[in-house]
Design an enzyme around this catalytic site. Structure first.
Site, PDB file in Angstrom:
ATOM      1  N   GLU A  41      71.065  88.402 105.166  1.00  0.00           N
ATOM      2  CA  GLU A  41      71.986  87.940 106.204  1.00  0.00           C
ATOM      3  C   GLU A  41      72.450  89.099 107.086  1.00  0.00           C
ATOM      4  O   GLU A  41      72.489  88.986 108.325  1.00  0.00           O
ATOM      5  CB  GLU A  41      73.204  87.266 105.560  1.00  0.00           C
ATOM      6  CG  GLU A  41      72.865  86.061 104.710  1.00  0.00           C
ATOM      7  CD  GLU A  41      72.645  86.386 103.247  1.00  0.00           C
ATOM      8  OE1 GLU A  41      72.989  85.565 102.398  1.00  0.00           O
ATOM      9  OE2 GLU A  41      72.112  87.489 102.951  1.00  0.00           O
ATOM     10  N   ASP A  79      41.998  97.844  73.481  1.00  0.00           N
ATOM     11  CA  ASP A  79      41.603  98.031  74.879  1.00  0.00           C
ATOM     12  C   ASP A  79      42.071  99.343  75.486  1.00  0.00           C
ATOM     13  O   ASP A  79      41.547  99.777  76.512  1.00  0.00           O
ATOM     14  CB  ASP A  79      42.155  96.882  75.738  1.00  0.00           C
ATOM     15  CG  ASP A  79      41.568  95.534  75.355  1.00  0.00           C
ATOM     16  OD1 ASP A  79      40.511  95.522  74.699  1.00  0.00           O
ATOM     17  OD2 ASP A  79      42.178  94.509  75.705  1.00  0.00           O
ATOM     18  N   ARG A 137      46.209  98.127  90.217  1.00  0.00           N
ATOM     19  CA  ARG A 137      45.251  98.925  90.979  1.00  0.00           C
ATOM     20  C   ARG A 137      44.520  98.048  91.990  1.00  0.00           C
ATOM     21  O   ARG A 137      44.098  96.935  91.646  1.00  0.00           O
ATOM     22  CB  ARG A 137      44.234  99.574  90.027  1.00  0.00           C
ATOM     23  CG  ARG A 137      44.881 100.483  88.991  1.00  0.00           C
ATOM     24  CD  ARG A 137      43.835 101.151  88.119  1.00  0.00           C
ATOM     25  NE  ARG A 137      43.063 100.204  87.351  1.00  0.00           N
ATOM     26  CZ  ARG A 137      43.438  99.725  86.170  1.00  0.00           C
ATOM     27  NH1 ARG A 137      44.581 100.060  85.644  1.00  0.00           N
ATOM     28  NH2 ARG A 137      42.662  98.878  85.521  1.00  0.00           N
ATOM     29  N   GLU A 188      50.231  90.342  78.939  1.00  0.00           N
ATOM     30  CA  GLU A 188      48.779  90.282  78.822  1.00  0.00           C
ATOM     31  C   GLU A 188      48.368  90.594  77.388  1.00  0.00           C
ATOM     32  O   GLU A 188      47.315  91.178  77.139  1.00  0.00           O
ATOM     33  CB  GLU A 188      48.139  91.253  79.810  1.00  0.00           C
ATOM     34  CG  GLU A 188      48.489  90.937  81.258  1.00  0.00           C
ATOM     35  CD  GLU A 188      47.749  91.829  82.238  1.00  0.00           C
ATOM     36  OE1 GLU A 188      46.608  92.224  81.946  1.00  0.00           O
ATOM     37  OE2 GLU A 188      48.330  92.123  83.299  1.00  0.00           O
ATOM     38  N   THR A 241      47.806  87.174  69.038  1.00  0.00           N
ATOM     39  CA  THR A 241      48.993  87.180  68.177  1.00  0.00           C
ATOM     40  C   THR A 241      50.281  87.160  68.989  1.00  0.00           C
ATOM     41  O   THR A 241      51.171  86.340  68.750  1.00  0.00           O
ATOM     42  CB  THR A 241      48.974  88.415  67.256  1.00  0.00           C
ATOM     43  OG1 THR A 241      47.789  88.392  66.452  1.00  0.00           O
ATOM     44  CG2 THR A 241      50.201  88.418  66.346  1.00  0.00           C
TER      45      THR A 241
END
Length: 370
Positions: A55, A206, A213, A300, A304
């Protein structure tokens, strides 16, 4: 609601979307100022937390353009109810009263108890006609903020990727599943959230960087969060590599806190639970993140963590990427682990979108009954 009102409110929502990822834990807000003669004289949006609200930005833009004399009788279109409390900036409702605005068209009520109708009440008390439209887009823009302020925890988006038969790979290990278009979507999804979270097993398998990116133009850092277990990650793990734009938080069960002391210089260790706790209480972990002004999380994690969040009813949205592959054999791990203690209600897809050869399925659990 007049047709012209719809046009200007839509523009206010378009402007608000520009602030996603930078204004958190505040909501994204956009505003458009129109003179009594129907001319657009100013517009603005909340750029970053601590800076002027939408505003005030619209009023400033009009003033700088030489239109301050047109404030009297003007209409302000704003995607969210103007705030009525002092925070890092003064109340926007007071700025509108002082400017002499005649009418305010509002897209959505503010769910924050500190405002929650107070902004509209202040405008009415000053003789300003204020109307709340309950616009769907305006409500969508603040969905993360709404859950965060009501539940006192971050809004949780669970991102899953699986084959047609619900598998995350042909066997245990790290595999590329989604195609380039889906991968670009995931990085955009990350940039919209305050934090990216995985579990200990995903980190070990991983070794992800948990960054967006190419680096999106996000002014507020995106945190990297790991929900840990008994064994700490290796000091060389990518998530422990110092990055100015992505601090790391390790959520650690109280029983294993001492094992993580050596990593205190590489990440912030957040102990969850007492010395008897051998698992991270997810609700307590999310509450600890909320205290650090993290209002939204893109999870991500592997099977589990994903299942644990769903079982605890802590997922607000699912983004499920389906790849055109079949891995139905004994060694192919499923996207979700274990069995459910309670039956989930029937879901409905909010969006079904093709991303290259993959399909994106979106489910809004925050508005699912049951």
């Amino acid at each position: 609601m007049l047709a012209v009102d719809q046009v200007y409110l839509r523009r206010a929502c378009e402007l608000a979307a520009r602030g996603i990822g930078n204004v958190s834990p505040n909501p994204p807000v956009g505003a458009v100022l129109v003179s009594a003669t129907g001319h657009l004289i100013g517009e603005g949006w909340h750029h970053c937390r601590g800076e002027a609200h939408a505003e005030v930005e619209a009023l400033r833009a009009a003033e700088q353009a030489g239109y301050a004399s047109l404030f009297a009788g003007a209409t302000l279109y704003v995607s969210l109810e103007p705030c009525n409390h002092h925070g890092r900036t003064p109340p926007c409702s007071e700025a509108l009263v002082a400017a002499g605005i005649a009418r305010v068209v509002i897209g959505a009520w503010d769910p924050n108890p500190r405002t929650a109708g107070g902004g509209v009440a202040r405008l009415h008390a000053a003789g300003i006609l204020a109307e709340v439209i309950d616009d769907p887009w305006a409500g969508e823009l603040i969905r993360c903020f709404t859950v965060a302020v009501r539940e006192r925890r971050p809004y949780v988006t669970l991102k899953l990727a699986a084959s047609l038969d619900g598998r995350i790979g042909p066997r245990s290990g790290s595999f590329w599943l989604s195609g380039p278009s889906a991968q670009r979507f995931v990085h955009d999804l990350r940039s919209e959230h305050d934090a990216i979270m995985v579990g200990a097993q995903t980190l070990a398998t991983d070794n992800p960087r948990l960054t967006s990116r190419p680096l999106r133009t996000r002014r507020r850092p995106c945190w990297r969060v790991v929900c840990c277990g008994q064994s700490p990650p290796a000091p060389q793990a990518h998530v422990l590599t110092p990055l100015a734009h992505a601090p790391s938080l390790l959520l650690v069960p109280g029983a294993f806190a001492s094992a993580y002391e050596s990593l205190a210089e590489q990440a912030e260790i957040v102990v969850i639970g007492d010395r008897q706790a051998k698992r991270v209480d997810l609700r307590g972990g999310l509450a600890a993140l909320y205290e650090r002004e993290i209002a939204s999380i893109c999870c991500e994690g592997g099977p589990t963590l994903a299942s644990a969040l769903l079982a605890a009813r802590l997922v607000d949205r699912i983004e499920w990427l389906v790849a055109p592959k079949l891995w139905a054999h004994a060694n192919a791990p499923s996207a979700l682990a274990g069995t459910w203690e309670h039956e989930f209600p029937a879901f409905s897809f909010e969006q079904v979108i093709r991303l290259g050869n993959d399909v994106r399925l979106t489910i809004d659990l925050a508005h699912t009954p049951g």
